[in-house]
Design a protein around this motif. Structure first.
Motif, PDB file in Angstrom:
ATOM      1  N   VAL A 312      29.822  -3.815-106.113  1.00 19.08           N
ATOM      2  CA  VAL A 312      28.829  -4.941-105.926  1.00 19.08           C
ATOM      3  C   VAL A 312      28.295  -4.437-104.607  1.00 19.08           C
ATOM      4  CG1 VAL A 312      28.135  -7.061-105.268  1.00 19.08           C
ATOM      5  CG2 VAL A 312      29.686  -6.975-107.340  1.00 19.08           C
ATOM      6  N   SER A 313      29.091  -4.000-103.569  1.00 20.87           N
ATOM      7  CA  SER A 313      28.384  -3.803-102.174  1.00 20.87           C
ATOM      8  C   SER A 313      27.771  -2.478-102.302  1.00 20.87           C
ATOM      9  CB  SER A 313      29.285  -3.870-101.228  1.00 20.87           C
ATOM     10  OG  SER A 313      30.300  -2.725-101.240  1.00 20.87           O
ATOM     11  N   GLY A 314      28.011  -1.718-103.297  1.00 16.43           N
ATOM     12  CA  GLY A 314      27.367  -0.363-103.678  1.00 16.43           C
ATOM     13  C   GLY A 314      25.997  -0.435-104.133  1.00 16.43           C
ATOM     14  N   LEU A 315      25.680  -1.560-104.740  1.00 17.45           N
ATOM     15  CA  LEU A 315      24.560  -1.851-105.463  1.00 17.45           C
ATOM     16  C   LEU A 315      23.490  -2.018-104.204  1.00 17.45           C
ATOM     17  CD1 LEU A 315      25.469  -4.174-108.097  1.00 17.45           C
ATOM     18  CD2 LEU A 315      24.803  -1.872-108.472  1.00 17.45           C
ATOM     19  N   GLY A 316      23.900  -2.257-103.194  1.00 12.00           N
ATOM     20  CA  GLY A 316      22.964  -2.774-101.844  1.00 12.00           C
ATOM     21  C   GLY A 316      22.082  -3.842-102.287  1.00 12.00           C
ATOM     22  N   LEU A 317      22.963  -5.021-102.784  1.00 13.03           N
ATOM     23  CA  LEU A 317      22.005  -6.120-102.810  1.00 13.03           C
ATOM     24  C   LEU A 317      22.071  -6.972-101.487  1.00 13.03           C
ATOM     25  CD1 LEU A 317      23.811  -7.700-106.070  1.00 13.03           C
ATOM     26  CD2 LEU A 317      21.491  -6.968-105.969  1.00 13.03           C
ATOM     27  N   SER A 318      20.941  -7.677-101.079  1.00 12.83           N
ATOM     28  CA  SER A 318      21.179  -8.620-100.255  1.00 12.83           C
ATOM     29  C   SER A 318      22.037  -9.807-100.403  1.00 12.83           C
ATOM     30  CB  SER A 318      19.636  -8.831 -99.680  1.00 12.83           C
ATOM     31  OG  SER A 318      19.241  -9.946-100.632  1.00 12.83           O
ATOM     32  N   PRO A 319      22.585 -10.270 -99.230  1.00 13.77           N
ATOM     33  CA  PRO A 319      23.558 -11.311 -99.483  1.00 13.77           C
ATOM     34  C   PRO A 319      22.809 -12.750-100.321  1.00 13.77           C
ATOM     35  CG  PRO A 319      23.547 -10.956 -97.325  1.00 13.77           C
ATOM     36  CD  PRO A 319      22.458 -10.093 -97.781  1.00 13.77           C
ATOM     37  N   GLY A 320      21.374 -12.618-100.071  1.00 13.47           N
ATOM     38  CA  GLY A 320      20.662 -13.837-100.880  1.00 13.47           C
ATOM     39  C   GLY A 320      20.469 -13.464-102.351  1.00 13.47           C
ATOM     40  N   MET A 321      20.441 -12.020-102.677  1.00 14.59           N
ATOM     41  CA  MET A 321      20.314 -11.535-104.113  1.00 14.59           C
ATOM     42  C   MET A 321      21.530 -11.944-104.708  1.00 14.59           C
ATOM     43  SD  MET A 321      17.352 -10.707-105.195  1.00 14.59           S
ATOM     44  CE  MET A 321      17.796  -9.695-106.830  1.00 14.59           C
ATOM     45  N   LEU A 322      22.630 -11.604-104.032  1.00 15.13           N
ATOM     46  CA  LEU A 322      23.965 -11.441-104.463  1.00 15.13           C
ATOM     47  C   LEU A 322      24.412 -12.871-105.014  1.00 15.13           C
ATOM     48  CD1 LEU A 322      26.781 -10.550-104.979  1.00 15.13           C
ATOM     49  CD2 LEU A 322      27.341 -10.986-102.734  1.00 15.13           C
ATOM     50  N   LEU A 323      23.719 -14.060-104.111  1.00 19.72           N
ATOM     51  CA  LEU A 323      24.070 -15.487-104.335  1.00 19.72           C
ATOM     52  C   LEU A 323      23.246 -15.922-105.557  1.00 19.72           C
ATOM     53  CD1 LEU A 323      23.906 -17.682-101.456  1.00 19.72           C
ATOM     54  CD2 LEU A 323      25.787 -17.134-102.646  1.00 19.72           C
ATOM     55  N   VAL A 324      21.810 -15.415-105.863  1.00 16.03           N
ATOM     56  CA  VAL A 324      21.170 -15.732-106.910  1.00 16.03           C
ATOM     57  C   VAL A 324      21.695 -15.200-108.289  1.00 16.03           C
ATOM     58  CG1 VAL A 324      18.734 -15.238-108.134  1.00 16.03           C
ATOM     59  CG2 VAL A 324      18.891 -15.795-105.603  1.00 16.03           C
ATOM     60  N   LEU A 325      22.361 -14.096-108.152  1.00 11.98           N
ATOM     61  CA  LEU A 325      22.926 -13.453-109.297  1.00 11.98           C
ATOM     62  C   LEU A 325      24.139 -14.092-109.758  1.00 11.98           C
ATOM     63  CD1 LEU A 325      22.438 -10.735-110.712  1.00 11.98           C
ATOM     64  CD2 LEU A 325      24.300  -9.738-109.482  1.00 11.98           C
ATOM     65  N   LEU A 326      25.116 -14.402-108.718  1.00 10.02           N
ATOM     66  CA  LEU A 326      26.158 -15.169-108.786  1.00 10.02           C
ATOM     67  C   LEU A 326      25.629 -16.434-109.490  1.00 10.02           C
ATOM     68  CD1 LEU A 326      28.535 -14.624-105.834  1.00 10.02           C
ATOM     69  CD2 LEU A 326      28.924 -14.255-108.096  1.00 10.02           C
ATOM     70  N   THR A 327      24.685 -17.130-109.011  1.00  8.37           N
ATOM     71  CA  THR A 327      24.374 -18.512-109.558  1.00  8.37           C
ATOM     72  C   THR A 327      24.177 -18.480-111.150  1.00  8.37           C
ATOM     73  OG1 THR A 327      23.524 -19.075-107.535  1.00  8.37           O
ATOM     74  CG2 THR A 327      22.887 -20.670-109.071  1.00  8.37           C
ATOM     75  N   LEU A 328      23.278 -17.296-111.541  1.00 15.73           N
ATOM     76  CA  LEU A 328      22.736 -17.188-112.716  1.00 15.73           C
ATOM     77  C   LEU A 328      24.408 -16.887-113.698  1.00 15.73           C
ATOM     78  CD1 LEU A 328      19.692 -14.968-112.532  1.00 15.73           C
ATOM     79  CD2 LEU A 328      19.986 -17.600-113.008  1.00 15.73           C
ATOM     80  N   ILE A 329      25.028 -15.929-113.189  1.00 11.28           N
ATOM     81  CA  ILE A 329      26.397 -15.849-113.933  1.00 11.28           C
ATOM     82  C   ILE A 329      27.063 -17.118-114.024  1.00 11.28           C
ATOM     83  CG2 ILE A 329      28.621 -14.815-114.002  1.00 11.28           C
ATOM     84  CD1 ILE A 329      27.191 -12.517-112.312  1.00 11.28           C
ATOM     85  N   TYR A 330      27.155 -17.953-113.153  1.00 19.23           N
ATOM     86  CA  TYR A 330      27.897 -19.310-113.087  1.00 19.23           C
ATOM     87  C   TYR A 330      27.086 -20.186-114.298  1.00 19.23           C
ATOM     88  CZ  TYR A 330      31.552 -18.264-109.753  1.00 19.23           C
ATOM     89  OH  TYR A 330      32.293 -17.783-108.827  1.00 19.23           O
ATOM     90  N   MET A 331      25.830 -20.003-114.250  1.00 25.05           N
ATOM     91  CA  MET A 331      25.205 -21.057-115.219  1.00 25.05           C
ATOM     92  C   MET A 331      25.500 -20.498-116.692  1.00 25.05           C
ATOM     93  SD  MET A 331      22.974 -23.080-113.795  1.00 25.05           S
ATOM     94  CE  MET A 331      24.536 -23.426-112.883  1.00 25.05           C
ATOM     95  N   VAL A 332      25.585 -19.390-116.871  1.00 28.66           N
ATOM     96  CA  VAL A 332      25.841 -18.936-118.373  1.00 28.66           C
ATOM     97  C   VAL A 332      27.480 -19.260-118.626  1.00 28.66           C
ATOM     98  CG1 VAL A 332      26.293 -16.868-119.760  1.00 28.66           C
ATOM     99  CG2 VAL A 332      24.568 -16.867-118.176  1.00 28.66           C
ATOM    100  N   LEU A 333      28.412 -19.096-117.496  1.00 31.65           N
ATOM    101  CA  LEU A 333      29.565 -19.559-117.750  1.00 31.65           C
ATOM    102  C   LEU A 333      29.902 -20.955-118.084  1.00 31.65           C
ATOM    103  CD1 LEU A 333      31.749 -17.804-115.059  1.00 31.65           C
ATOM    104  CD2 LEU A 333      31.935 -17.047-117.482  1.00 31.65           C
ATOM    105  N   GLY A 334      28.767 -21.828-117.359  1.00 36.85           N
ATOM    106  CA  GLY A 334      28.977 -23.255-117.390  1.00 36.85           C
ATOM    107  C   GLY A 334      28.681 -23.690-118.620  1.00 36.85           C
ATOM    108  N   CYS A 335      28.178 -22.707-119.602  1.00 36.10           N
ATOM    109  CA  CYS A 335      27.731 -23.107-120.747  1.00 36.10           C
ATOM    110  C   CYS A 335      28.824 -23.429-121.929  1.00 36.10           C
ATOM    111  CB  CYS A 335      26.726 -22.353-121.580  1.00 36.10           C
ATOM    112  SG  CYS A 335      25.034 -22.066-120.806  1.00 36.10           S
ATOM    113  N   PHE A 336      29.936 -22.492-121.632  1.00 43.55           N
ATOM    114  CA  PHE A 336      31.045 -22.626-122.480  1.00 43.55           C
ATOM    115  C   PHE A 336      32.483 -23.108-121.702  1.00 43.55           C
ATOM    116  CE2 PHE A 336      30.009 -18.466-121.818  1.00 43.55           C
ATOM    117  CZ  PHE A 336      31.168 -17.746-121.562  1.00 43.55           C
TER     118      PHE A 336
END
Lengths: 434, 174
Positions: A312-336
């Motif tokens: 993930v750190s190799g992807l060069g995401l900014s910390p903010g982008m990482l958070l947005v990405l994680l939030t989206l992943i959690y939203m999907v996980l939260g569906c089940f």
């Protein structure tokens, strides 16, 4: 073999077993076993037994069944009725009037119960019929309840924070204290929204009753005040460093037993019922924690969390982008998945990533809990939506639509915490500085 | 047979609840000890009672339908497919739990053979609390097998008990 392929194979096994309806705790152990037995030379069988044993008697974990029990005792007293009659005189004059009972009531209940569907159900059982009888807008009555119910996860003592603290090996005391300000912030956002909404919809809120003298207000909330004092005592003893969370929970249990005894709600039957219910809930959560502990050991053997963090750190995401990405992943996980499973399942993988990106582990815990709160409001598996759907008799779509503005406010809350991390970290750092 | 098994789950659940009460009791003893100036360390005893609560309560919790699983997909299954998926999870869980019980037995045997003591003030031989874990897991294995035979015999298993934690108290409260 490439570690990302290994991760993919394990992830697939996890999804297939979970989707097949296998118990979550069994699934986690099975995937952990697969990881060690197939992909590493370590003896998986003896590691399984010793890991499960080692994690089952941790001191920090003893706080969990005790806080659950405290909630079960208070839950069986007349809390729900007391909450409405005790809070109504205080918030009646605010714009939006008795809608605030839902929000403040959930805030108080959250401190007692530590679980959002219980919070939602206990407050709503009394307030929904009352609000309807007085002619309040139904959408707002349901929405405030769905939104504020999620406070149960955030306002200490919270079961989810214990679960996160155990999985991430963070101080449960500091997590509890860190949740106070964000919890109040979310409450303020909800109350502010109700006030602004009622300014635009004057007809939708019935006029307030005659103001009551102070003594009469106090008399009506006389049964609520001891509960508030009990909560303040539990949180205060942790904050002041007088008690560990486990000791504070024990005080909470005996305080709750005392209150139930004084109000006449304590009988042998209610005592054993509360104890058995607490045992079952605690067993369920601990089983998931033990499964996740073994899975984490398996993944650590293969170096998966470190590899993913590096990737993930190799992807060069900014910390903010990482958070947005994680939030989206959690939203999907939260569906089940429900909250506790989401937290234990992801912490060992996500924590190295976010710590690597420069976030504080305590801050991340609060962020995670806020995101899990949001997941309680997303269909198809939003537990608060289920509860309100069952209680109000309205269909899922109506309930979801009613809670949508409050979902939005939670997003605002998460964004504020991300932009101003001090909201979370100020109090725990102050506690440490003394 | 049916009555005997149900009694087994009820008794083990009752023991688990008693252990939960004992966690609180040992901690009160610790606080009281500090107050009166003598040392009682309940860090270990509390932990052991917690392990006891967890493992002894497993079977009862399963039978009451409290252990969580993702039923989003399988709840859509109808007829023989639903039946087969129930058989599959019971078989898998019974096998896995049996294996864990067996591994735990050898762990307890090792602790006993090497005379392992707990690291704290109590210095309890580890095999004592570990035996509770063994007993609880053995009962859980029995419970999974029980569920398997219930499903095979087209009876409804305990884990399918309709369950909503939040609404429990509502029904009881009224």
């Amino acid at each position: 073999m490439d570690i990302l392929i290994t991760t993919g194979v394990l992830g697939l096994a996890l999804i297939v077993l979970l989707g097949g309806g296998l118990w979550i705790s069994v699934t986690l152990m099975a995937v952990g076993y697969l990881a060690i037995d197939v992909f590493s030379p370590a003896p998986a069988g003896s590691l399984l037994a010793t890991t499960v044993w080692d994690h089952s008697w941790g001191w920090a974990l003893t706080a969990l069944p005790l806080f659950v029990w405290m909630g079960e005792i208070l839950f069986r007293s007349r809390l729900s009725e007391d909450m409405f009659s005790g809070l109504a005189p205080w918030v009646d004059r605010l714009p939006g009037s008795l809608l605030h009972v839902n929000i403040v009531g959930c805030g108080v209940m959250a401190a007692v119960a530590g679980s959002s569907s219980v919070t939602c159900a206990t407050v709503g059982r009394m307030s929904l019929p009352e609000l309807q009888r007085r002619g309040y807008n139904e959408t707002m009555a349901i929405g405030t309840l769905a939104g504020s119910g999620t406070l149960g996860l955030l306002i200490p003592p919270s079961i989810m924070m214990i679960v996160y603290g155990i999985s991430a090996q963070q101080s449960i005391s500091r997590l509890f204290i860190a949740g106070i300000v964000p919890g109040l912030l979310i409450m303020a956002l909800f109350m502010g929204y109700v006030m602004i909404w009622s300014a635009f919809n004057r007809g939708a809120v019935p006029p307030a009753d005659e103001p009551l003298p102070l003594m009469e207000k106090l008399r009506r909330s006389r049964r609520l005040i001891p509960i508030l004092m009990l909560i303040a005592g539990v949180i205060g003893s942790i904050y002041g460093g007088y008690a560990t969370p486990t000791e504070a929970a024990t005080l909470g249990v005996f305080g709750a037993l005392g209150l139930a005894w004084v109000t006449g709600a304590l009988s042998w039957q209610s005592f054993t019922q509360s104890l058995m219910a607490a045992m079952r809930t605690s067993c369920m959560i601990t089983a998931i924690i033990l499964g996740a502990a073994f899975l984490s050991v398996g993944m650590a053997f293969l170096g998966i969390p470190a590899a993913l963090a590096a990737w993930v750190s190799g992807l060069g995401l900014s910390p903010g982008m990482l958070l947005v990405l994680l939030t989206l992943i959690y939203m999907v996980l939260g569906c089940f998945l429900e909250g506790a499973s989401m937290i234990v399942l992801t912490t060992s993988v996500a924590l190295p990533m976010v710590v690597g990106a420069g976030f504080d582990p305590i801050w991340f815990g609060i962020y995670l809990i806020l995101v899990v709160e949001m997941a309680q409001l997303t269909p198809p598996v939003g537990f608060n939506l289920f509860v309100l759907h069952g209680m109000s008799g309205r269909d899922m779509w109506t309930v979801t639509k009613a809670s949508l503005p409050f979902f939005g406010l939670l997003v605002v809350g998460v964004a504020l915490c991300a932009m101003f991390p001090g909201i979370v970290t100020y109090l725990p750092n102050l506690m440490l500085a003394r | 047979m049916r009555k005997g098994l149900d009694l087994l789950y009820r008794v083990s659940g009752g023991i688990a609840a008693f252990f939960l009460f004992m966690i609180a009791a040992t901690i009160v003893a610790q606080i009281a000890g500090r107050f009166f100036g003598f040392t009682i360390d309940s860090t270990e005893s509390g932990g052991f009672f917690l392990a006891g609560t967890t493992f002894m309560g497993m079977a009862h919790t399963l039978k009451a339908g409290n252990h969580v699983r993702v039923s989003l997909l399988v709840s859509k299954f109808k007829g023989p497919l639903a039946w087969l998926s129930d058989i599959w999870i019971c078989l898998f869980a019974a096998f896995g739990c049996g294996y864990l019980t067996w591994q735990t037995a050898s762990m307890v045997h090792d602790s006993w053979r090497f005379g392992d003591l707990s690291p704290g003030l109590l210095a309890v031989p580890f095999w004592i609390p570990q035996s509770v874990m063994l007993a609880g897991l053995a009962i859980l294995t029995i419970a999974f097998l029980d569920e398997l035979f219930l499903v095979l015999g087209r009876h409804s298993p305990g884990y399918a008990t309709p369950h909503e934690t939040a609404l429990d108290g509502i029904e009881e409260g009224e």
